[in-house]
Design an enzyme around this catalytic site. Structure first.
Site, PDB file in Angstrom:
ATOM      1  N   ALA A  98     177.406  10.438  -1.144  1.00  0.00           N
ATOM      2  CA  ALA A  98     177.136   9.004  -1.127  1.00  0.00           C
ATOM      3  C   ALA A  98     177.569   8.364  -2.444  1.00  0.00           C
ATOM      4  CB  ALA A  98     175.654   8.755  -0.885  1.00  0.00           C
ATOM      5  N   PRO A  99     178.064   7.129  -2.405  1.00  0.00           N
ATOM      6  CA  PRO A  99     178.461   6.455  -3.651  1.00  0.00           C
ATOM      7  C   PRO A  99     177.258   6.206  -4.544  1.00  0.00           C
ATOM      8  CG  PRO A  99     178.503   4.932  -1.791  1.00  0.00           C
ATOM      9  CD  PRO A  99     178.277   6.289  -1.222  1.00  0.00           C
ATOM     10  N   GLY A 100     177.523   6.095  -5.844  1.00  0.00           N
ATOM     11  CA  GLY A 100     176.447   5.860  -6.800  1.00  0.00           C
ATOM     12  C   GLY A 100     176.270   7.043  -7.731  1.00  0.00           C
ATOM     13  N   ILE A 101     175.351   6.899  -8.680  1.00  0.00           N
ATOM     14  CA  ILE A 101     175.063   7.974  -9.631  1.00  0.00           C
ATOM     15  C   ILE A 101     174.319   9.094  -8.922  1.00  0.00           C
ATOM     16  CG2 ILE A 101     173.837   8.543 -11.767  1.00  0.00           C
ATOM     17  CD1 ILE A 101     174.195   5.587 -12.581  1.00  0.00           C
ATOM     18  N   ASP A 129     161.881   2.929   4.632  1.00  0.00           N
ATOM     19  CA  ASP A 129     161.287   3.918   5.529  1.00  0.00           C
ATOM     20  C   ASP A 129     162.220   5.120   5.616  1.00  0.00           C
ATOM     21  OD1 ASP A 129     159.523   5.090   7.259  1.00  0.00           O
ATOM     22  OD2 ASP A 129     160.146   3.941   9.016  1.00  0.00           O
ATOM     23  N   LYS A 189     169.434  12.836   2.747  1.00  0.00           N
ATOM     24  CA  LYS A 189     168.958  13.263   1.431  1.00  0.00           C
ATOM     25  C   LYS A 189     168.344  14.655   1.542  1.00  0.00           C
ATOM     26  CE  LYS A 189     166.919   9.864  -0.899  1.00  0.00           C
ATOM     27  NZ  LYS A 189     166.037   8.696  -1.229  1.00  0.00           N
ATOM     28  N   GLY A 222     171.806  11.954  -8.049  1.00  0.00           N
ATOM     29  CA  GLY A 222     170.433  12.188  -8.455  1.00  0.00           C
ATOM     30  C   GLY A 222     170.196  13.626  -8.881  1.00  0.00           C
TER      31      GLY A 222
END
Length: 592
Positions: free
Chosen positions: A329-332, A385, A350, A334
């Site tokens: 997924a795009p983004g920093i 949710d 996730k 985790g």
């Protein structure tokens, strides 16, 4: 008794066993749905009494209700029919018998899901053959109706619009007196005229259709329906609230699909609504919000397990009709979760990593407990949710190699290959949002300060509303928030959340010397649950200009007194008003 007679009796007993087991499972579901409807009726009584803490407790209990009823049904089944666990060959006949019992049933789709839950626990298998369970629905729910119609029709041409609205409100029979009903009806009529500006041509088919049960959530009750005039349909919802004297008033008129999508958002708590035929309610709601998946509508009305069933079917249907691949997924990235997505499917997956890099100091069970806390808590429109699944099998050839290698390296304990499928032992699935940090950078690059300003204001409001609901987000960096398609800022990283009541918000003590002030490490004592809001200063927003804008609205986030006040309100049982519609949409009232 002769051997032949004994054999005949044994055979008769075996042939009737699937029918008895099927009836026992359906009895378990019927008990569950009776309790589910009873909870909706209780919610109405709690609303009328303004018993808000009891309403929150009931919401938590109802979320856990389904799993408890499944456990009861499994125990009862195995006590009465031990062969159900031992003899797998019975299950195709049990399923066939169960289908026969669903004729004329009012909740067949939910009963099928309950059957699947029981069967999967009894069989103790990782994969379940389709002839054992309901992979696809066996009973159609289209045009299914109960003893009473799902919605009521009103005809303004016959009685006039004011009387129509009056009759509509009276039909719900709420016990409380009204603060000023004439004023409220006048407000609704004025709001409606903005959507039907004069001269409007009234057609002979002009009608108002309203669902027959109120939707209860938090401190509000909602009338949901649509107005039809020839080719135009206008979806609407009207929130009913109470003043401090327990008197009712209409607070707003929410009109159009976009406003209803926010009301039924995945970031809000589930509604209580009494439904004899849930499929009919969902079909009506879907006609108001065509962009909202049926799975999310079932969840919105409290039938979360049915929502999960439909979501899983939608996922596999989408996989069959698409060719793109799962990617990171795009983004920093985790430190706790490995997050991936299918670009053509608007959700993220996730998976908890096997090991967490420092400074993360938690274990897998703690992460799961945090996600459960969110599931049971009022999300006030600020927490996404999450659907939780076990043993999800996905096509191996749909994974990009980089993602596949990272899953096998970082999540080996819950990932395995089985032929041409990748099996994930435990996964959370959420609606995909644009990471807030990426959105902020984009707006800065476009020099769109007006939208940037509004977004940063939303970010601070999200933190404050979570605090008012009793949740301290913990890791409040921009990267842990997402932006919905309606420009709402929603928190989605739960591994560090804590109840507000467990924390001690302290000011940083004054340094005793110049050397202390320059020290690299804190010179003051820090206990386990201490939080120092003054340290948030550069931590929340790093960019100087964005930080300046942010603190125009939210400098009080750096003040321990702000947090202590929120904490005191939560401990005192106070429930803040958080409206699923803008302040500007609210009707004027004296004293507001």
């Amino acid at each position: 008794m002769s051997k032949s007679a004994l054999a005949l009796r044994t055979e008769e007993r075996r042939s009737s066993l699937p029918q008895e087991i099927a009836r026992a499972i359906l009895d378990g579901f019927d008990r569950h749905y009776r309790l589910f409807r009873a909870a909706a009726l209780e919610a109405r009584q709690l609303f009328e009494r303004a018993a808000w803490p009891a309403m929150r407790s009931l919401a938590r209990e109802r979320i856990q209700m389904y799993d408890l009823r499944v456990e009861e049904a499994v125990r009862a089944l195995l006590d009465r029919f031990p062969a159900a666990e031992l003899d797998e060959s019975l299950w195709p006949a049990i399923k066939l018998a169960y289908i026969g019992l669903l004729h004329e049933h009012k909740q067949p789709e939910c009963a099928e899901t309950f059957y699947n839950s029981v069967a999967c626990q009894v069989l103790h298998r990782r994969y379940y053959r389709n002839e054992f369970i309901f992979w696809r629905p066996a009973v159609a729910t289209e045009h299914l109706e109960g003893e009473r119609p799902t919605y009521r029709c009103y005809y303004p041409l016959k009685d006039g619009l004011r009387r129509t609205l009056e009759a509509m409100i009276d039909s719900f029979g709420l016990e409380n007196p009204w603060e000023d009903r004439r004023r409220d009806l006048r407000n609704v009529l004025r709001a409606l005229r903005r959507h039907f500006p004069r001269p409007v041509r009234v057609r002979p088919d002009l009608q108002v259709q309203v669902l027959g049960s109120l939707f209860f959530r938090n401190k509000g009750a909602y009338i949901v329906g649509r107005m039809i005039n020839a080719q135009r349909e206008l979806p609407f919802a009207v929130p009913i609230l109470q003043n401090e004297r327990g008197e009712l008033y209409l607070d707003a008129l929410l009109v159009g699909e976009d406003q209803l999508l926010v009301l039924f958002s995945f970031a809000r708590a589930y509604f209580f609504v009494d439904m004899e035929v849930p499929a009919a309610f969902v079909s009506f709601l879907r006609s108001l919000m065509p962009r909202k998946p049926r799975a999310e509508l079932y969840m919105a009305v409290g039938l979360a397990k049915q929502g999960k069933t439909l979501f899983y079917r939608d996922l596999h249907y989408h996989l069959r009709h698409s060719t793109d691949r799962f990617v990171v997924a795009p983004g920093i990235r985790g430190m706790v979760m490995l997050v991936f997505t299918l670009p053509s499917f608007p959700y993220v997956f996730k998976v908890i990593r096997d090991r967490f890099a420092p400074p993360k100091d938690i274990d897998h069970q703690t992460v799961k407990d945090k996600y459960l806390m969110v599931k049971l808590h009022d999300r006030v429109g600020r927490m996404a949710d999450t659907l939780e699944y076990s043993l999800v099998a996905l096509p191996l050839n749909r994974f990009e190699e980089e993602l596949l290698q990272e899953l096998r390296r970082e999540c080996a304990s819950v990932v395995e290959l089985d032929g041409d499928e990748l099996v994930i032992g435990h996964v959370y699935i959420e609606r995909r949002m644009r990471p807030l940090n990426m959105h902020v950078e984009e707006l800065k690059g476009e020099r769109d300060e007006a939208r940037l300003r509004e977004l940063l204001r939303e970010y601070g409001n999200a933190i404050k509303e979570l605090a008012g609901a009793g949740i301290f987000p913990g890791d409040m960096l921009l990267k842990n928030f997402g932006v919905t398609r309606h420009e709402r800022v929603v928190f989605y990283d739960y591994d560090e959340i804590q109840p507000m009541g467990e924390l001690n918000f302290r000011p940083i003590p004054a340094a005793a010397s110049y050397e202390e002030e320059l020290a690299a490490e804190p010179y003051w004592t820090v206990r386990e649950h201490d939080v120092f809001p003054e340290q948030f200063d550069r931590f929340l927003v790093a960019d100087p200009r964005a930080r300046e804008i942010f603190y125009e609205y939210h400098r009080n986030l750096l003040d321990p007194a702000f947090w202590r006040a929120k904490q005191a309100a939560v401990r005192g049982g106070e429930q803040e008003d958080v409206f699923p519609y803008p302040e500007a949409a609210r009707f004027p009232r004296e004293g507001r």
